[in-house]
Design an enzyme around this catalytic site. Structure first.
Site, mmCIF file in Angstrom:
data_model
loop_
_atom_site.group_PDB
_atom_site.id
_atom_site.type_symbol
_atom_site.label_atom_id
_atom_site.label_comp_id
_atom_site.label_asym_id
_atom_site.label_seq_id
_atom_site.Cartn_x
_atom_site.Cartn_y
_atom_site.Cartn_z
ATOM 1 N N ASP A 26 16.449 40.628 -15.067
ATOM 2 C CA ASP A 26 15.906 41.487 -16.119
ATOM 3 C C ASP A 26 17.098 41.899 -16.974
ATOM 4 O O ASP A 26 17.965 42.636 -16.514
ATOM 5 C CB ASP A 26 15.235 42.699 -15.456
ATOM 6 C CG ASP A 26 14.721 43.725 -16.456
ATOM 7 O OD1 ASP A 26 15.060 43.634 -17.651
ATOM 8 O OD2 ASP A 26 13.978 44.626 -16.017
ATOM 9 N N GLN A 42 20.116 45.316 -17.543
ATOM 10 C CA GLN A 42 19.739 46.067 -16.335
ATOM 11 C C GLN A 42 20.198 45.443 -15.019
ATOM 12 O O GLN A 42 20.740 46.125 -14.156
ATOM 13 C CB GLN A 42 18.205 46.228 -16.304
ATOM 14 C CG GLN A 42 17.648 46.834 -15.026
ATOM 15 C CD GLN A 42 16.130 47.026 -15.107
ATOM 16 O OE1 GLN A 42 15.643 47.883 -15.824
ATOM 17 N NE2 GLN A 42 15.385 46.226 -14.355
ATOM 18 N N GLN A 87 2.234 19.199 -0.111
ATOM 19 C CA GLN A 87 1.622 17.877 0.183
ATOM 20 C C GLN A 87 2.444 17.024 1.172
ATOM 21 O O GLN A 87 3.600 17.325 1.454
ATOM 22 C CB GLN A 87 1.403 17.069 -1.109
ATOM 23 C CG GLN A 87 0.587 17.769 -2.175
ATOM 24 C CD GLN A 87 -0.909 17.869 -1.908
ATOM 25 O OE1 GLN A 87 -1.552 18.727 -2.457
ATOM 26 N NE2 GLN A 87 -1.451 17.023 -1.077
ATOM 27 N N SER A 88 1.782 15.982 1.653
ATOM 28 C CA SER A 88 2.398 14.961 2.521
ATOM 29 C C SER A 88 3.231 15.544 3.657
ATOM 30 O O SER A 88 4.453 15.469 3.646
ATOM 31 C CB SER A 88 3.300 14.012 1.724
ATOM 32 O OG SER A 88 2.632 13.507 0.625
ATOM 33 N N LYS A 90 7.528 43.626 -10.688
ATOM 34 C CA LYS A 90 7.164 44.962 -10.206
ATOM 35 C C LYS A 90 6.886 44.989 -8.694
ATOM 36 O O LYS A 90 5.989 45.672 -8.227
ATOM 37 C CB LYS A 90 5.949 45.525 -10.971
ATOM 38 C CG LYS A 90 6.138 45.577 -12.470
ATOM 39 C CD LYS A 90 7.255 46.503 -12.913
ATOM 40 C CE LYS A 90 7.393 46.511 -14.424
ATOM 41 N NZ LYS A 90 8.304 45.438 -14.937
ATOM 42 N N LYS A 133 13.497 47.363 -9.686
ATOM 43 C CA LYS A 133 13.109 46.669 -8.453
ATOM 44 C C LYS A 133 13.663 45.248 -8.429
ATOM 45 O O LYS A 133 13.943 44.666 -9.472
ATOM 46 C CB LYS A 133 11.583 46.593 -8.384
ATOM 47 C CG LYS A 133 10.980 47.730 -7.580
ATOM 48 C CD LYS A 133 10.956 47.419 -6.089
ATOM 49 C CE LYS A 133 10.523 48.660 -5.337
ATOM 50 N NZ LYS A 133 10.946 48.652 -3.946
ATOM 51 N N TYR A 144 14.718 47.567 -23.778
ATOM 52 C CA TYR A 144 14.830 48.618 -22.779
ATOM 53 C C TYR A 144 15.641 48.163 -21.557
ATOM 54 O O TYR A 144 15.357 47.133 -20.961
ATOM 55 C CB TYR A 144 13.449 49.128 -22.340
ATOM 56 C CG TYR A 144 13.636 50.444 -21.658
ATOM 57 C CD1 TYR A 144 13.958 51.579 -22.405
ATOM 58 C CD2 TYR A 144 13.603 50.544 -20.275
ATOM 59 C CE1 TYR A 144 14.224 52.779 -21.789
ATOM 60 C CE2 TYR A 144 13.864 51.747 -19.655
ATOM 61 C CZ TYR A 144 14.180 52.858 -20.408
ATOM 62 O OH TYR A 144 14.449 54.044 -19.807
ATOM 63 N N TYR A 184 19.365 53.424 -7.938
ATOM 64 C CA TYR A 184 18.201 52.790 -8.534
ATOM 65 C C TYR A 184 18.546 52.100 -9.838
ATOM 66 O O TYR A 184 19.074 52.708 -10.747
ATOM 67 C CB TYR A 184 17.092 53.812 -8.809
ATOM 68 C CG TYR A 184 15.907 53.154 -9.456
ATOM 69 C CD1 TYR A 184 15.061 52.368 -8.697
ATOM 70 C CD2 TYR A 184 15.678 53.264 -10.820
ATOM 71 C CE1 TYR A 184 13.992 51.718 -9.277
ATOM 72 C CE2 TYR A 184 14.611 52.611 -11.417
ATOM 73 C CZ TYR A 184 13.772 51.847 -10.635
ATOM 74 O OH TYR A 184 12.718 51.194 -11.218
HETATM 75 P P1 13P Z 1 11.515 46.480 -13.454
HETATM 76 O O1 13P Z 1 12.159 46.457 -12.091
HETATM 77 O O2 13P Z 1 10.575 45.341 -13.644
HETATM 78 O O3 13P Z 1 12.548 46.588 -14.522
HETATM 79 O O4 13P Z 1 10.589 47.771 -13.522
HETATM 80 C C1 13P Z 1 11.171 49.019 -13.370
HETATM 81 C C2 13P Z 1 10.219 50.159 -13.445
HETATM 82 O O5 13P Z 1 10.645 51.274 -13.252
HETATM 83 C C3 13P Z 1 8.808 49.956 -13.765
HETATM 84 O O6 13P Z 1 8.116 51.162 -13.847
HETATM 85 P P1 13P Z 2 -1.490 14.992 1.590
HETATM 86 O O1 13P Z 2 -1.521 13.695 2.270
HETATM 87 O O2 13P Z 2 -0.621 15.025 0.373
HETATM 88 O O3 13P Z 2 -1.153 16.152 2.493
HETATM 89 O O4 13P Z 2 -2.989 15.196 1.006
HETATM 90 C C1 13P Z 2 -3.854 16.162 1.451
HETATM 91 C C2 13P Z 2 -4.639 16.703 0.305
HETATM 92 O O5 13P Z 2 -4.297 16.496 -0.844
HETATM 93 C C3 13P Z 2 -5.774 17.562 0.639
HETATM 94 O O6 13P Z 2 -6.184 18.357 -0.413
HETATM 95 MG MG MG Z 3 12.870 46.276 -16.415
HETATM 96 MG MG MG Z 4 11.001 43.307 -13.643
#
Ligand code: 13P
Ligand code: 13P
Ligand code: MG
Ligand code: MG
Length: 370
Positions: free
Chosen positions: A11, A94, A245-246, A132, A235, A90, A232
């Site tokens: 951020d 940060q 897959q696979s 958040k 976050k 803002y 602080y």
């Molecule tokens: P961020 O960690 O996303 O910057 O958010 C901080 C915050 O205080 C939100 O209310």
């Molecule tokens: P995989 O052989 O890639 O695991 O395929 C399974 C699948 O796509 C089931 O939705």
């Molecule tokens: Mg922020």
């Molecule tokens: Mg953030």
């Protein structure tokens, strides 16, 4: 071919407040990474945002913790910070805790999820980004994707994943890690990761079967900004990279856990519990009470490290009910105002006025007689 998938985020200024990332910052990041691609440092990249976090998705062959890649991310965040300062965004800068780069962005503020692996014939990779909330918010959906047979049918019916997985779990208070077997140690694993502010899943490895057992199949950022900075500063909004897959959970099995908008800590002032809402990038804007917390999932197929995509996976009808439920839960918890469990318990809050309140009224407290 071995490829490294690096997702590094910070951020560097919110627009407005902590809601989103200004398009000029995205542009600067695209220019920087584009130069690095021309110079041959990166194979490919994609820049995006989740809420107010600038997200750099990069592929290369330099391995994890590579100084050049981390320096590129750092330089990019620094450049974006200059713009953020000019626009008076803002909390400009940060998450950048230092002026000088010291070889690795870990411990300097940005969040990092990166893994090196042998690219398969078909290699679907999902970049998850949350705003958040904190790294432990991934515990539940990662557990369900790789360990819960009621979520992941493949654990039961696919011979190549029937033996389970290894979870690498970090104790972020004590700075220790442990590898545990799924399903053999499932109840012990849950005893740890249910305490999500302390124990976080860092990596998942295949146990045996089709894939190399020393190459991770999922990785989660675990940087605890609060602990690094000692005060602080926002976050530690986490990111994760998951292969599918696979011999691994199918793409849909990795995504299915997000149909349940589980409670995570973060939200307003990093001090509240709220539901995590799966959204497409266009809705990854934290508004109401600076949230509710959001999660975005971008899917790619890798082709010799090239990012074929993204597909904005939560920008889909399949998650409409999850969003509706998240909003209902948001309404419900919000009505608790400053009361727990909406507000976090004292030890988990990012900041508090309690010491000052206690100081002011300390002489008025009387001993209880019985
Ligand atoms: P961020 O960690 O996303 O910057 O958010 C901080 C915050 O205080 C939100 O209310
Ligand atoms: P995989 O052989 O890639 O695991 O395929 C399974 C699948 O796509 C089931 O939705
Ligand atoms: Mg922020
Ligand atoms: Mg953030």
């Amino acid at each position: 071919m071995k490829v490294t998938f690096s997702l590094i985020k910070a951020d560097v200024g919110g627009w407005p407040g902590h809601a989103s990332v200004h398009p000029d910052l995205i542009k600067i990041a695209e220019e920087e990474l584009s130069k690095a691609k021309k110079d041959g440092l990166l194979i490919d990249f994609h820049v995006t945002h989740c809420g107010d976090d600038l997200e750099l998705i990069m592929t290369h062959t330099k391995g994890e913790n590579n100084e050049k890649i981390h320096e590129l991310a750092w330089r990019t965040f620094k450049k974006a910070t200059e713009k953020a300062k000019e626009l008076k965004l803002y909390g400009a800068g940060q998450d950048l805790l230092s002026d000088a780069f010291s070889g690795n962005v870990k411990g300097m503020g940005p969040g990092v999820a990166e893994m090196e692996f042998t690219e398969r014939k078909g290699e679907p990779v999902i970049a998850f980004m949350m705003d958040k909330t904190e790294p432990g918010a991934f515990n539940l959906p990662i557990f369900r994707a790789f360990a819960d047979p009621f979520n992941t049918a493949g654990l039961v019916i696919d011979p190549s994943m029937h033996s389970g997985f290894i979870f690498e779990i970090w104790d972020i208070h004590e700075h220790k890690s442990v590898k545990m077997k799924i399903p053999e140690e499932m109840y012990d694993v849950l005893a740890l990761i249910g305490a999500k502010s302390r124990f976080v899943i860092k990596r998942v490895y295949p146990k045996e079967g089709k894939l190399p057992t020393d190459e991770p199949v999922a990785v989660i950022s675990t940087e605890k900004l609060y602990q690094i900075a000692g005060k602080y500063i926002g976050k530690d909004d986490p990111v994760a990279v998951v292969r599918a897959q696979s011999g691994l959970p199918a793409l849909g099995e990795v995504l299915n856990p997000y149909a349940f908008p589980h409670l995570v800590s973060g939200w307003m002032r990093g001090s509240h519990n709220g539901p995590i809402m799966p959204v497409g990038v266009k809705n990854a804007i934290c508004t109401r009470f600076d949230g509710p917390p959001r999660v975005v999932a971008l899917g790619f197929q890798l082709s010799n490290g090239k990012l074929v995509g993204p597909v904005d996976l939560f920008d889909d009808l399949g998650f409409d009910l999850a969003r509706r439920k998240a909003l209902e839960i948001a309404d419900y918890v919000r009505q608790h105002g400053p009361f727990e469990p909406h507000r976090l318990p004292l030890e988990d809050m990012e900041y508090t006025t309690l010491p000052k309140v206690m100081e002011k009224i300390k002489d008025r407290f009387k001993e209880l007689k019985d």
